[in-house]
Design a protein around this motif. Sequence first.
Motif, PDB file in Angstrom:
ATOM      1  N   ALA A  81      22.346   2.678  15.949  1.00  0.00           N
ATOM      2  CA  ALA A  81      23.154   1.682  15.236  1.00  0.00           C
ATOM      3  C   ALA A  81      22.421   0.345  15.231  1.00  0.00           C
ATOM      4  O   ALA A  81      21.873  -0.069  16.262  1.00  0.00           O
ATOM      5  CB  ALA A  81      24.516   1.522  15.900  1.00  0.00           C
ATOM      6  N   GLY A 119      28.913   2.598   9.813  1.00  0.00           N
ATOM      7  CA  GLY A 119      27.963   2.378  10.888  1.00  0.00           C
ATOM      8  C   GLY A 119      28.208   3.218  12.120  1.00  0.00           C
ATOM      9  O   GLY A 119      27.630   2.952  13.181  1.00  0.00           O
ATOM     10  N   PRO A 133      28.523  -3.845  11.473  1.00  0.00           N
ATOM     11  CA  PRO A 133      27.422  -2.893  11.307  1.00  0.00           C
ATOM     12  C   PRO A 133      26.517  -3.300  10.147  1.00  0.00           C
ATOM     13  O   PRO A 133      27.002  -3.666   9.070  1.00  0.00           O
ATOM     14  CB  PRO A 133      28.150  -1.587  11.007  1.00  0.00           C
ATOM     15  CG  PRO A 133      29.430  -2.011  10.351  1.00  0.00           C
ATOM     16  CD  PRO A 133      29.806  -3.322  10.960  1.00  0.00           C
TER      17      PRO A 133
END
Length: 419
Positions: free
Chosen positions: A367, A89, A394
Motif C-alpha cells: 500500500a 487501496g 490511499p
Amino acid sequence: MTSPQFDTILKGGRVIDPANARDAVMDVGVLQGRIAALGPELKPSAATEVIDVSGHIVTPGLIDTHGHVFQHVTGRFGLNPDVCGVRAGVSTIVDQGGPSLMTLPAFRHFISEASDTRVLCFLSAYLVGGLEGHHYPQLYGPDDVDVSRTIDIGLANRDLVKGIKAHAEIGGMSRWGMAVIRQARDIARGIGVPLYIHLGQLWPEAGKGIDDPDAVIEELVPLMQAGDVLAHPFTRHPGGFISSKTGEVHPIVREAMRLGVKVDVGHGSHFSFEMARKVIEAGIYPDTLGADMHGYNTSAAEPSSDLHDNPFYGKTRFCLTHAMTELHALGMPLDRIIATVTSGPAEMLGMTGEIGSLSEGMTADVAVLRYHKGQFRLTDNSGGTAISDVAFSPAFSLKAGKRFDVDSPVVVQPEALAG
C-alpha cells in the motif's frame, strides 16, 4: 543485454512494516509478484518501472478485517468487493458473516474468484448468513444453526474460511440466551479457527428484555479463548466494552485480554469517539481495524428512507484509511495503527507467512499512502467529534505486484475534512 532485476521499484518512500520492526526511508523492489529486495538505494536501471513514492508511506498491503461484500446475495447490505478493496487501496478484505454453509459456493465463485481483491470470509454460524444485514432476528435462533454441517463445510474450504461470525447482543440474548453463541463456539473449535463476536445491540429486545446490558459480555467472555475476537469495542450501542452501570471499561474486558482474546474495531456506524476515548485511555488498544462498510452506511450505496431506523444505518462517511485517521486522533502511535491493518490481521487470519509484511519472498501486496498534515474535523454518528493533525488516504496499491489506482467512491478524501 542484462535482464532487469525487478519489475517495479517503489522509490524513496517511508517504509513502515511492523512485522519486521521497520520504519525507514528505503526502496522496495518487486519481481514476479513478490517482494524481491528492500534497501536504501536500489538502482533504477535494475527495474523495468520505477515509481517515485517519496513523501508517501509505504506499508504491506492493507487488510480490512470487517467487510460486507457478498454483493447481491445479501441484498442491500452487500457492496462490491473491489469498490471496498483494491479500488480503495485495500489488498485483502474479510467478509464478516455474509456467506453461510449454504451460500459459500456462490461466495467462492461470484465474489472471491471473480474479484481482483483477495476476498476471504468468517463464515456465518447461521444457516442463512448475512441476508439483509441480519435485519430479521427470526432467522438467527438456535434452530437456524447446523453445527456439524457448518464444521464440515468450513474444513472443506479452509482456503477461504478463516473464522466464524456470531452476535452477542441484548436483542439475541433476550430471545435465546447464549445458546447460539455456544453453537458458534463449537463450530469454531471444530474447524480450528477464531470465533468473531459482534458486540452492541443489533435487534430489538423481545418480551421482558435484558435489564442489565452488561450481562451479555459477562456471560460471553468465559466462552472465549485465545485468538477469538471481540468486535465493536467502541460501539455507541449498549452491551459493549463500556459498562452501563459505571460508564467505564467493564472489568471482564481485562479478563478477556488476559485470556488472549483479540480486539477488532469493526468501525461501521457503531463507532463512537466517546466510547473509544474511554477504552483507549484505559490502555486497551485494538489489534485489528475493520472498516465494516456495507450498503446501509456508506456512499457506495444509497440507503432508502425506510432503513434510517436500522441500527446499521449511518450518516457519516468513512473508509479504512479514514478509520486509521480516527485512531490517530485518539492517540494511537503510528506503528500500532499500521499494525492494525497489516501484521495484526495477518495473524488473526493465520496467514503471517503469506501477507501482512514486506519480507523478501512474500507476495507483493503493498500500500502506498498519502500522509496529510493539517487540521481535520472528524464526526461520528452520535455527533461526537475529534480533531486530527494528520489524515491518511490511499494513493495506489500493488496486489501481487499488479498496480491498482484508487477510484472508489467509498474513499474519504482528507480535503473534505479540513477546516
